[in-house]
Design an enzyme around this catalytic site. Sequence first.
Site, PDB file in Angstrom:
ATOM      1  CB  SER A  77      -0.917  -0.007   1.226  1.00 26.36           C
ATOM      2  OG  SER A  77      -1.686  -1.188   1.247  1.00 26.36           O
TER       3      SER A  77
HETATM    4  N1  SAM Z   1      -0.137  -5.402   4.312  1.00 26.24           N
HETATM    5  C1  SAM Z   1       0.493  -5.648   3.054  1.00 26.24           C
HETATM    6  C2  SAM Z   1       1.879  -5.077   2.977  1.00 26.24           C
HETATM    7  O1  SAM Z   1       2.340  -4.457   3.937  1.00 26.24           O
HETATM    8  O2  SAM Z   1       2.517  -5.302   1.925  1.00 26.24           O
HETATM    9  C3  SAM Z   1      -0.340  -5.203   1.887  1.00 26.24           C
HETATM   10  C4  SAM Z   1      -1.491  -6.077   1.688  1.00 26.24           C
HETATM   11  S1  SAM Z   1      -2.174  -6.164   0.081  1.00 26.24           S
HETATM   12  C5  SAM Z   1      -2.849  -4.556  -0.123  1.00 26.24           C
HETATM   13  C6  SAM Z   1      -3.579  -7.217   0.473  1.00 26.24           C
HETATM   14  C7  SAM Z   1      -3.201  -8.642   0.748  1.00 26.24           C
HETATM   15  O3  SAM Z   1      -4.335  -9.301   1.316  1.00 26.24           O
HETATM   16  C8  SAM Z   1      -2.814  -9.448  -0.475  1.00 26.24           C
HETATM   17  O4  SAM Z   1      -1.549 -10.004  -0.300  1.00 26.24           O
HETATM   18  C9  SAM Z   1      -3.894 -10.535  -0.573  1.00 26.24           C
HETATM   19  O5  SAM Z   1      -3.420 -11.758  -1.084  1.00 26.24           O
HETATM   20  C10 SAM Z   1      -4.322 -10.634   0.884  1.00 26.24           C
HETATM   21  N2  SAM Z   1      -5.651 -11.211   1.142  1.00 26.24           N
HETATM   22  C11 SAM Z   1      -6.797 -11.010   0.473  1.00 26.24           C
HETATM   23  N3  SAM Z   1      -7.807 -11.695   1.054  1.00 26.24           N
HETATM   24  C12 SAM Z   1      -7.269 -12.342   2.124  1.00 26.24           C
HETATM   25  C13 SAM Z   1      -7.785 -13.215   3.123  1.00 26.24           C
HETATM   26  N4  SAM Z   1      -9.082 -13.581   3.159  1.00 26.24           N
HETATM   27  N5  SAM Z   1      -6.953 -13.694   4.062  1.00 26.24           N
HETATM   28  C14 SAM Z   1      -5.635 -13.360   4.057  1.00 26.24           C
HETATM   29  N6  SAM Z   1      -5.081 -12.545   3.128  1.00 26.24           N
HETATM   30  C15 SAM Z   1      -5.887 -12.045   2.182  1.00 26.24           C
END
Ligand code: SAM
Length: 217
Positions: A65
Amino acid sequence: MLDEAGYEKLRLDMVARQIKGRGINDPKTLAALSVVPRHLFVPERYRPESYEDHPLPIGFGQTISQPYMVALMTAALALKGSEKVLEVGTGSGYQAALIAFIGCSVVSIERNPDLARKARLNLASAGYGEAVTVIEGDGTLGLPAKAPFDAIIVTAGAPKISEELKAELRGDGGVLVMPVGGLGLQELLVVTRQGRDFHTQNLGSCRFVPLVGRDGW
Ligand code: SAM
C-alpha cells in the site's frame, strides 16, 4: 542503484513530506516508517520507487500500500508497543514489520502461499523474521486459537465489518482497523470494543485490493 544511505535519505524525506506533512504525528508510527527499510519489501525492479507516494505491485495482482495509507492505519491502532496484533493480508510483510518495530508481537495471515513465502523472506532480510509469524489461510475466519488480540488490522477491502474479527478483539479497548465498502472504493473504519459495545469511527475513503474469502468477496 542506490546504497543504504541513499535509501535512508529517501525514507526520511518520505516521512517528512508524505506522512508528517499530511498531519500524522504519532511518534511510534513516525519512528517505524523512518527506520523500517521499505525497499526490502518491494520487488527489485520497483526498488527505486519504494519511497514514492503510491502503492507498488508485489506480484499476483497484489500491492504494497501507499506509505501514507500504511501510516494512517498504523497510527489508528494507537499502539504502545507491547500488544498482541493480528494482521489479515500479509502481502509483502512491510506493515507487519512496522508493527513489530513498535515492539508488538504480530501474527499475519496471507491467503496466497507464494506471497506468504516471499513475505517471510522479506521479513527475515529486514531483521523482523522472529517478531512476525506468517500463517497461510483465509484471514476472514480470524484466528480463534490465538484470540483475543489487542489490535487487528485488515489490509484488503471487505464488503462488511467482520463479526468474526470483532469477536476476537480484547474486551477493554481492543481496536480493529479495516477498509469496508465496494470493490472500487472503501471507507477506512476504526472499531473500538468496550465489552459488548463497539464504537466505529470513519477515517475517510480509501482504495484497497479485495479481501477474498468466506467473509470477503
Ligand atoms: N499489508 C500488506 C503489505 O504491507 O505489503 C499489503 C497487503 S495487500 C494490499 C492485500 C493482501 O491481502 C494481499 O496479499 C492478498 O493476497 C491478501 N488477502 C486477500 N484476502 C485475504 C484473506 N481472506 N486472508 C488473508 N489474506 C488475504
